[in-house]
Each structure stands twice: as C-alpha cells, then as structure tokens.
Design a protein around this motif. Structure first.
Motif, PDB file in Angstrom:
ATOM      1  N   LEU A 311       0.932  -1.132   0.091  1.00  0.00           N
ATOM      2  CA  LEU A 311      -0.008   0.081   0.001  1.00  0.00           C
ATOM      3  C   LEU A 311       0.782   1.108   0.089  1.00  0.00           C
ATOM      4  N   ALA A 312       1.874   1.363   0.750  1.00  0.00           N
ATOM      5  CA  ALA A 312       2.794   2.420   0.882  1.00  0.00           C
ATOM      6  C   ALA A 312       3.454   2.649  -0.536  1.00  0.00           C
ATOM      7  N   GLN A 313       3.782   1.495  -1.303  1.00  0.00           N
ATOM      8  CA  GLN A 313       4.402   1.751  -2.688  1.00  0.00           C
ATOM      9  C   GLN A 313       3.330   2.214  -3.747  1.00  0.00           C
ATOM     10  N   LEU A 314       2.044   1.988  -3.232  1.00  0.00           N
ATOM     11  CA  LEU A 314       1.052   2.116  -4.196  1.00  0.00           C
ATOM     12  C   LEU A 314       0.630   3.768  -4.077  1.00  0.00           C
ATOM     13  N   MET A 315       0.696   4.089  -2.804  1.00  0.00           N
ATOM     14  CA  MET A 315       0.633   5.689  -2.778  1.00  0.00           C
ATOM     15  C   MET A 315       1.690   6.430  -3.114  1.00  0.00           C
ATOM     16  N   LEU A 316       3.060   6.082  -2.967  1.00  0.00           N
ATOM     17  CA  LEU A 316       4.120   6.843  -3.201  1.00  0.00           C
ATOM     18  C   LEU A 316       4.515   6.886  -4.582  1.00  0.00           C
ATOM     19  N   ASP A 317       4.470   5.841  -5.417  1.00  0.00           N
ATOM     20  CA  ASP A 317       4.983   5.646  -6.740  1.00  0.00           C
ATOM     21  C   ASP A 317       3.635   5.485  -7.834  1.00  0.00           C
ATOM     22  N   PRO A 318       3.486   6.483  -8.704  1.00  0.00           N
ATOM     23  CA  PRO A 318       2.509   6.435  -9.671  1.00  0.00           C
ATOM     24  C   PRO A 318       2.715   5.401 -10.655  1.00  0.00           C
ATOM     25  N   TYR A 319       3.972   4.797 -10.791  1.00  0.00           N
ATOM     26  CA  TYR A 319       4.039   3.633 -11.681  1.00  0.00           C
ATOM     27  C   TYR A 319       3.220   2.503 -11.140  1.00  0.00           C
ATOM     28  N   TYR A 320       3.183   2.183  -9.830  1.00  0.00           N
ATOM     29  CA  TYR A 320       2.441   0.921  -9.369  1.00  0.00           C
ATOM     30  C   TYR A 320       0.850   1.310  -9.570  1.00  0.00           C
ATOM     31  N   ARG A 321       0.493   2.543 -10.174  1.00  0.00           N
ATOM     32  CA  ARG A 321      -0.864   2.529 -10.266  1.00  0.00           C
ATOM     33  C   ARG A 321      -1.411   2.276 -11.617  1.00  0.00           C
ATOM     34  N   THR A 322      -0.231   1.956 -12.451  1.00  0.00           N
ATOM     35  CA  THR A 322      -0.544   1.498 -14.042  1.00  0.00           C
ATOM     36  C   THR A 322      -0.799   0.139 -14.002  1.00  0.00           C
ATOM     37  N   MET A 323      -1.340  -0.390 -15.040  1.00  0.00           N
ATOM     38  CA  MET A 323      -1.747  -1.770 -15.201  1.00  0.00           C
ATOM     39  C   MET A 323      -0.305  -2.593 -15.277  1.00  0.00           C
ATOM     40  N   GLU A 324       0.861  -1.865 -15.950  1.00  0.00           N
ATOM     41  CA  GLU A 324       1.828  -2.943 -15.719  1.00  0.00           C
ATOM     42  C   GLU A 324       2.562  -2.741 -14.451  1.00  0.00           C
ATOM     43  N   GLY A 325       2.488  -1.479 -13.727  1.00  0.00           N
ATOM     44  CA  GLY A 325       3.191  -1.430 -12.315  1.00  0.00           C
ATOM     45  C   GLY A 325       2.490  -2.027 -11.524  1.00  0.00           C
ATOM     46  N   PHE A 326       1.295  -2.370 -11.466  1.00  0.00           N
ATOM     47  CA  PHE A 326       0.347  -3.014 -10.544  1.00  0.00           C
ATOM     48  C   PHE A 326       0.634  -4.507 -10.443  1.00  0.00           C
ATOM     49  N   GLN A 327       0.995  -5.008 -11.589  1.00  0.00           N
ATOM     50  CA  GLN A 327       1.469  -6.261 -11.990  1.00  0.00           C
ATOM     51  C   GLN A 327       2.681  -6.816 -11.266  1.00  0.00           C
ATOM     52  N   VAL A 328       3.451  -5.700 -11.577  1.00  0.00           N
ATOM     53  CA  VAL A 328       5.085  -5.993 -10.790  1.00  0.00           C
ATOM     54  C   VAL A 328       4.969  -5.765  -9.333  1.00  0.00           C
ATOM     55  N   LEU A 329       4.074  -4.879  -8.859  1.00  0.00           N
ATOM     56  CA  LEU A 329       3.811  -4.971  -7.385  1.00  0.00           C
ATOM     57  C   LEU A 329       3.485  -6.202  -6.745  1.00  0.00           C
ATOM     58  N   ILE A 330       2.531  -6.782  -7.199  1.00  0.00           N
ATOM     59  CA  ILE A 330       1.796  -8.049  -6.797  1.00  0.00           C
ATOM     60  C   ILE A 330       2.802  -9.191  -6.953  1.00  0.00           C
ATOM     61  N   GLN A 331       3.544  -9.266  -7.996  1.00  0.00           N
ATOM     62  CA  GLN A 331       4.664 -10.313  -8.275  1.00  0.00           C
ATOM     63  C   GLN A 331       5.719 -10.292  -7.252  1.00  0.00           C
ATOM     64  N   LYS A 332       6.243  -8.899  -7.041  1.00  0.00           N
ATOM     65  CA  LYS A 332       7.183  -8.649  -6.241  1.00  0.00           C
ATOM     66  C   LYS A 332       6.965  -8.787  -4.765  1.00  0.00           C
ATOM     67  N   GLU A 333       5.818  -8.071  -4.370  1.00  0.00           N
ATOM     68  CA  GLU A 333       5.683  -8.302  -2.780  1.00  0.00           C
ATOM     69  C   GLU A 333       4.836  -9.458  -2.132  1.00  0.00           C
ATOM     70  N   TRP A 334       4.145  -9.946  -3.206  1.00  0.00           N
ATOM     71  CA  TRP A 334       3.322 -11.159  -2.442  1.00  0.00           C
ATOM     72  C   TRP A 334       4.022 -12.310  -3.263  1.00  0.00           C
ATOM     73  N   VAL A 335       4.350 -12.398  -4.469  1.00  0.00           N
ATOM     74  CA  VAL A 335       4.666 -13.788  -4.827  1.00  0.00           C
ATOM     75  C   VAL A 335       6.225 -13.906  -4.609  1.00  0.00           C
ATOM     76  N   TRP A 336       6.977 -13.035  -5.023  1.00  0.00           N
ATOM     77  CA  TRP A 336       8.471 -13.102  -4.818  1.00  0.00           C
ATOM     78  C   TRP A 336       8.898 -13.128  -3.440  1.00  0.00           C
ATOM     79  N   PHE A 337       8.521 -12.455  -2.693  1.00  0.00           N
ATOM     80  CA  PHE A 337       8.756 -12.248  -1.283  1.00  0.00           C
ATOM     81  C   PHE A 337       7.989 -13.366  -0.481  1.00  0.00           C
TER      82      PHE A 337
END
Length: 680
Positions: A311-337
């Motif tokens: 949530l913090a990255q979503l609020m801070l970084d506009p990239y994660y609010r895009t279609m591509e960026g949100f996929q990266v966020l989920i894959q990084k923080e939930w799947v990868w970690f």
C-alpha cells in the motif's frame, strides 16, 4: 451432507477448447484424493488448445509487466547505488541458505556481509531479515522483514548485536542526507514477554538485564540511536482477519434488517481493520517523504507486512498505479517475497485467512477516493481476487517462490518439472485479454492529475463496503446506478478536457508548458513522459538542507569562549566528550565515580563502571537522552561552585554530578547545553 462444486470457465473469444477433454478433466478431479485446486491448475494447462498458448505458458520474462527483479531495482536506482548490494540468499560464500522463504536475490546494505546476515537472521521470525523493496528519490529506502524474536536493547545475544549493526548500517546509508530528526522508522508490533521474561524485567534495574541499569526504553534509545520504533499493540493476526470476514459473510447471509445493519457491520470490525492498514501505510509514506528510511516488520513478515509495504508503494509511486506497475507490485511483494498463498487460500481453516483479499479491498478504497489516479479498475481487482483463489494459475500456487521452481518430477524426459513449467501464468492470461479487450482499464485514468503521494482518508466515515464484490450476485440495480454515475463522470471529464484545450497559455509558458508535477510536457495532445520517482525530484519537492553551525564539540566550546585544551581530565573527539565524574545514586544516596560519555551521534549521555567498561563495550550503568534534558544548572552557586557540583534535569529525573575541577565543571555544563542541531 451434500456438496456442490461450481466451476466457472473463462473462455477468450480467440481460444478453441476441446470440450470433451475439459469435461473428462473435471469429472476425473471429482474422484481423486489429491488436493483439487493444485491438480486442476496442472491439467487446466494441458486441456487448453489455443494459438496464444506460447504467450500463456512460455517465456514469462517477456510478458508485459511481468516482474524482473533486476529491471525493477534498476528502475528504482538501487543497483547503481554503492551503498547497497545484491545478496544471493542460497548461493553465498558461506554455503548456507539464510532464509528459505525469501527469493534468491535480495538487496541489503553493502557493509553487511553474508556472515552478518546469518548471525542476525535468527533475531527475526522465520529468519526473514529486513530486505530493501523500494527506494525514494531522496535516497531513503523501504525495507520489509519479520518481527523480532527477542526484546531490542537487551544486547545479550549474537543475533541481537547483529540486529543493532544492521539497523545502524541502514541509518548509515542515508547519513549523506542531512535531514534533521529520525533517520529510520521501524513499524513493528510490541514484543510479547514470556512469564519468565516478565519476572526478569521486574528486577532489570537491579540486575542489569537490559544493559546495566538502563530501562528498556533507555536501552533501545542508546543502542538504536536515530531510530524510532512505531509499535502496534496486538495488531490483528490472520486468524482475527478470518474471524472478521466470517462475520461479514454471515451479515449478508442472514439478511439483517436496516435498523440493525450498521451495528452488525461495526461488530465485524472489517472496515476498522481496513482503516488501520491505510493509516499505518500513510504514516510510513509520510516518514519516507520526510527523508527517513522505513522498515516494516510484523509477524513473520508475509501477511500484514506485505499489505503495508504494498500500500505504501502504491501511494508513493505512480508507476504502481498503472496496469503494468500493479502487476509488478503483486509479483514482487506477494509472489516473490513469499506470501503463503497455499496456506492462506486453503480450504482447511488452520492456516487460512483472507489476507490478500483484505489488501485488494484496501486498494479498492484508495481507488474510490482517487478514481482518476489508477489505470486499473474495480473489475480488474475483482478478477484478480477470484483467480487467486481459483486454482487455475500456477502464479498463486505454493507458499514461496522456491516451491514454484522446485523439481516436481526430476525424472521427466521433457525437462518440464516445475509448477511454472506445468501451469498457466495469470499474467500471461491477462496479457492475452488486454491485447484485444479494454474492460480492465479505468476510463477515468488521468496520470497528470496525481503525480505526488496519495494520502487517503482512513476514518470509518470515509470508508465504504465493497458491495460490488461481496454482494455482486444480487445488486444489479445498484450496478446500473453506478454505471449511470460513471457515464455522467465521463461526460464531465470530457468537458473539463475540452475547456483546458481552449485555454490560451501565457507568453512565458508557450515554449515549455508544464504540469503540476514540474515535468516538461510536449505540445498539446501528447502525454508527458513518465519519470520514475527514484530519479525525479521537482523543485517543489526539494528538502531544506540543514547546515550545522559547528564541525566539532571543541568549535562549539570556542564559540562560547571556553578552551577545552586547558584540561587533561576530559577527552574530546568531533562528536563525543568523555571523562570521570562523580554521580549521586538515584536509589542509594551515595556518590560513585563513573566514566561519562556524551555522544552526539547517539544523542545520548551514558555512564559506565569505569573507562575499561566503555572501551570493552560493556553495557552502561545508566544514562539519559539529550532530547530529554530540560535544564543544566546549580542550585546554590556559592557552595556548589566550591564543590564543583551541578545538576541535569530530565523528564524523569534530576541527576546530581560532581566534577573534579572548576574547569571541567564549566566545560561539562557547556557541553550538555549544546543542542544536537548545532553539530548534526
């Protein structure tokens, strides 16, 4: 008792399926004893016959928005920074696997060796030591990890000392940023004492279990200077979240009357927990915006921790609010970690809990408050939650990344041995859908309007129940109303854009029109090029650089017309002064000679048994924080001046101290009156 199984098949219009094969697959699954949702993902992949199967199941790294750790951390500017390094969790020189649930590559301070990580990992639950997941444009970083397994400040173990060294290293990585105040905020939960530890803590001031006679708070301040611990008192566990969701489900099943609805909804605590997550995430964003690094470490570091850092990255970084960026966020923080999807999405209640659903609900809440800030829409969020539970895709199988890449059939002749080899990727399916369909895109998206950090309202009055998801099978009328509102909003937005295009720019801005984010734009009709927050720093975001008045303690004393060189009873460095003083005991009123150390880097004054105790790094007998000093004075100047006695008043106690001479008396009183901001 009779059970019914409902299977939903999502068929893309460009796909062709062997219907008989799919029917036999489903019928076969109903008569096996193996876990259904895992087996179905494997056979679902083999049952699909599509021209786009190469996009679905092959080279994932080439998919739009698929997470590549090197590409992502390079975008954030971490790999080019000499202060951080890439640590190989499994193939390190020590030949030891530091944390089984972590990905192969993580980012840690460059001064922390692999041996230091092995020693310190035991201090955190599941050995999940803090690892970098995001970098602010100021140089501050966001880290995530598990909560502590012992009280900080005790310093009675190798892992505790390693934890202190790790946090100091993180602080050291932003020392070049001359911001005043705290350099590192640690968001965690209060450590729960065992019965034996509670018995020891009651006598700690006598037996020194927390560093001599320091209390737990004082010890934490002394050993972890420049750090602030934001401790949550019993944050909800995954079981509490599951219990809350069960109540929410029962609320709609029982069809509560309108007069009892609000009170019944309040009893579920669902919105209360949502608000707490948003509030904590906003506090983490504020700390990062102020130039301090942030470590988030709750429970084992894979439930509440994943929610808050995402949530913090979503609020801070506009990239994660895009279609591509949100996929990266989920894959990084939930799947990868390593969020344990298999356990949390299991049908067995032991380890199950709607943690991921709760996070997506939080995202939906932010989307409602900032409807033009996201490229994704509510339908995409609904689909993501559904398919994370469906068992169709290998993306959300298993508990950690190593399990997804583990050889399931080592003797396989075709080399297809892992979960990723034998299942369909959700991101591949999404790429195929997005190639021909815009139903997951937000038509209200306007990237120029929200380039700064989002701070959503967290109070219950501003939160809504996600009825479009929880009650979607009986809210057709409500959905029609929302569609009408959406169409009206689109019309208003179009009118707003038409009016903006008709505005005549000032003569000074014709050559370089700018947006409110400070980035240069091209001619009208073109979108400004997006620059990652890690590299963008507009003039309005620049922090005021604090310049210290003095370079050393001696220089501060010189400005006060005092000469430190006339005494040999005190030792000076740039930021410390030390020497023997005689202190009046707090409980036993007797005078004792102690070695005092005034340290402006720690912003603490501590006293030790003798000089050797300090040099051998033994715990201090006591001390006080420089920020707690209220006054340095003499009660009776005539008599106390003769005896070289002065007093230091703090928030909790007044210390009576005797200096060896009138010269050292004046120097010590002057040093204690120096403000840390004069030096740092």
């Amino acid at each position: 008792m009779c059970y019914y199984l409902f299977v939903q098949l999502s068929i893309h219009r460009n796909n062709t399926y062997n219907a008989g094969h799919v029917k036999r697959v489903i019928e076969g699954q109903l008569h096996i004893s193996r876990p259904f949702h895992r087996d179905f993902a494997f056979i679902y992949c083999s049952a699909i016959k599509s021209e786009d199967i190469a996009l679905l199941a092959s080279s994932l790294d080439t998919l739009p928005g698929y997470f590549s750790w090197k590409k992502e951390f390079d975008r954030l500017g971490i790999l080019d920074c000499e202060l951080w390094r890439v640590c190989d969790v499994r193939e390190n020189p020590t030949k030891q696997e530091i944390c089984p649930s972590y990905p192969d590559k993580v980012i840690v301070p460059v001064v922390i060796s692999d041996l230091d990580l092995i020693r310190g990992a035991e201090f955190y639950k599941e050995n999940r030591f803090p690892a970098v997941c995001w970098r602010h444009r100021s140089g501050a970083v966001l880290l995530r990890g598990g909560s502590a397994t012992a009280r900080r400040g005790a310093q009675n173990s190798v892992s505790g000392l390693a934890d202190e060294a790790f946090l100091k290293a993180v602080v050291g990585c932003i020392e070049h940023i001359k911001f005043k105040g705290v350099k590192l905020n640690v968001f965690t939960e209060k450590y729960e004492q065992s019965t034996m530890e509670h018995m020891h803590s009651s006598t700690e001031s006598f037996h020194g279990t927390l560093g001599g006679r320091l209390t737990q708070k004082q010890a934490t301040r002394y050993y972890y200077h420049s750090c602030e611990f934001v401790e949550a008192d019993s944050p909800p566990s995954f079981k509490n979240i599951r219990h809350s969701f069960d109540k929410l489900h029962a609320l709609f099943e029982n069809k509560v009357s309108d007069s009892e609805y609000l009170s019944a909804l309040d009893e579920t605590k669902w919105l209360k927990y949502i608000g707490e997550l948003l509030k904590t995430s906003s506090e983490a964003c504020k700390a990062l915006q102020d130039g301090a690094s942030v470590i988030v470490c709750y429970e084992a570091g894979w439930d509440r921790t994943a929610q808050i850092v995402s949530l913090a990255q979503l609020m801070l970084d506009p990239y994660y609010r895009t279609m591509e960026g949100f996929q990266v966020l989920i894959q990084k923080e939930w799947v990868w970690f390593g969020h344990p999807f298999a356990s949390r999405h299991s049908t067995h209640r032991g380890e199950s809990g709607p943690i991921f659903l709760q996070f997506i609900d939080c995202v939906w809440q932010v989307l409602q408050q900032f409807p033009s800030a996201f490229e994704i829409n509510g339908k995409f969020l609904e689909t993501l939650v559904d398919y994370s539970y469906s068992g169709l895709f290998g993306t959300f199988l298993a508990n950690q990344e190593t399990d997804r890449r583990k050889d399931l059939t080592p003797d396989s002749a075709d080399g297809m041995t892992t979960i990723y080899d034998n299942t369909v990727s959700f991101w591949g399916w999404l790429a195929m859908v997005n190639a021909t369909d815009r139903s997951f895109y937000n038509e209200l998206y306007c990237p120029d309007m929200y380039t700064q950090c989002l701070y959503p309202q967290c109070g219950l009055a501003y939160l809504s129940l996600w009825t479009l998801y929880y009650c979607r099978f009986n809210i057709k009328e409500h959905a029609t109303t929302m569609l009408d509102i959406g169409q009206e909003t689109l019309a208003l937005l179009k009118l707003y854009k038409d009016l903006k295009l008709q505005e005549t720019p000032d003569s000074d801005s014709k050559s370089h029109p700018t947006t409110d984010c400070g980035d240069s734009c091209s001619v009208k009709g073109e979108q400004p090029k997006y620059t990652p927050p890690a590299t963008r720093l507009s003039s309005g975001d620049k922090k005021e650089i604090h310049k210290p008045e003095c370079n050393s303690i001696i220089q501060c004393l010189t400005k006060r017309e005092l000469d430190a060189s006339i005494t040999k009873q005190m030792e000076f460095t740039s930021y410390t002064c030390s020497g023997y003083l005689v202190k009046l005991g707090g409980r036993v009123k007797s005078w004792r000679r102690r070695w005092f150390v005034l340290d402006f880097t720690r912003q603490y004054c501590a006293y030790f048994e003798d000089e050797n105790a300090y040099l051998e790094k033994r715990p201090p007998k006591g001390g006080f924080d420089l920020q707690d000093i209220e006054d340095v004075f003499q009660k009776n100047k005539n008599s106390e001046l003769i005896n070289h006695i002065f007093h230091v008043k703090t928030e909790s106690r007044t210390y009576s101290i005797q200096a060896p001479s009138i010269t050292t008396l004046n120097l010590w009183m002057a040093c204690l009156q120096i403000k840390p901001s004069e030096l740092l």
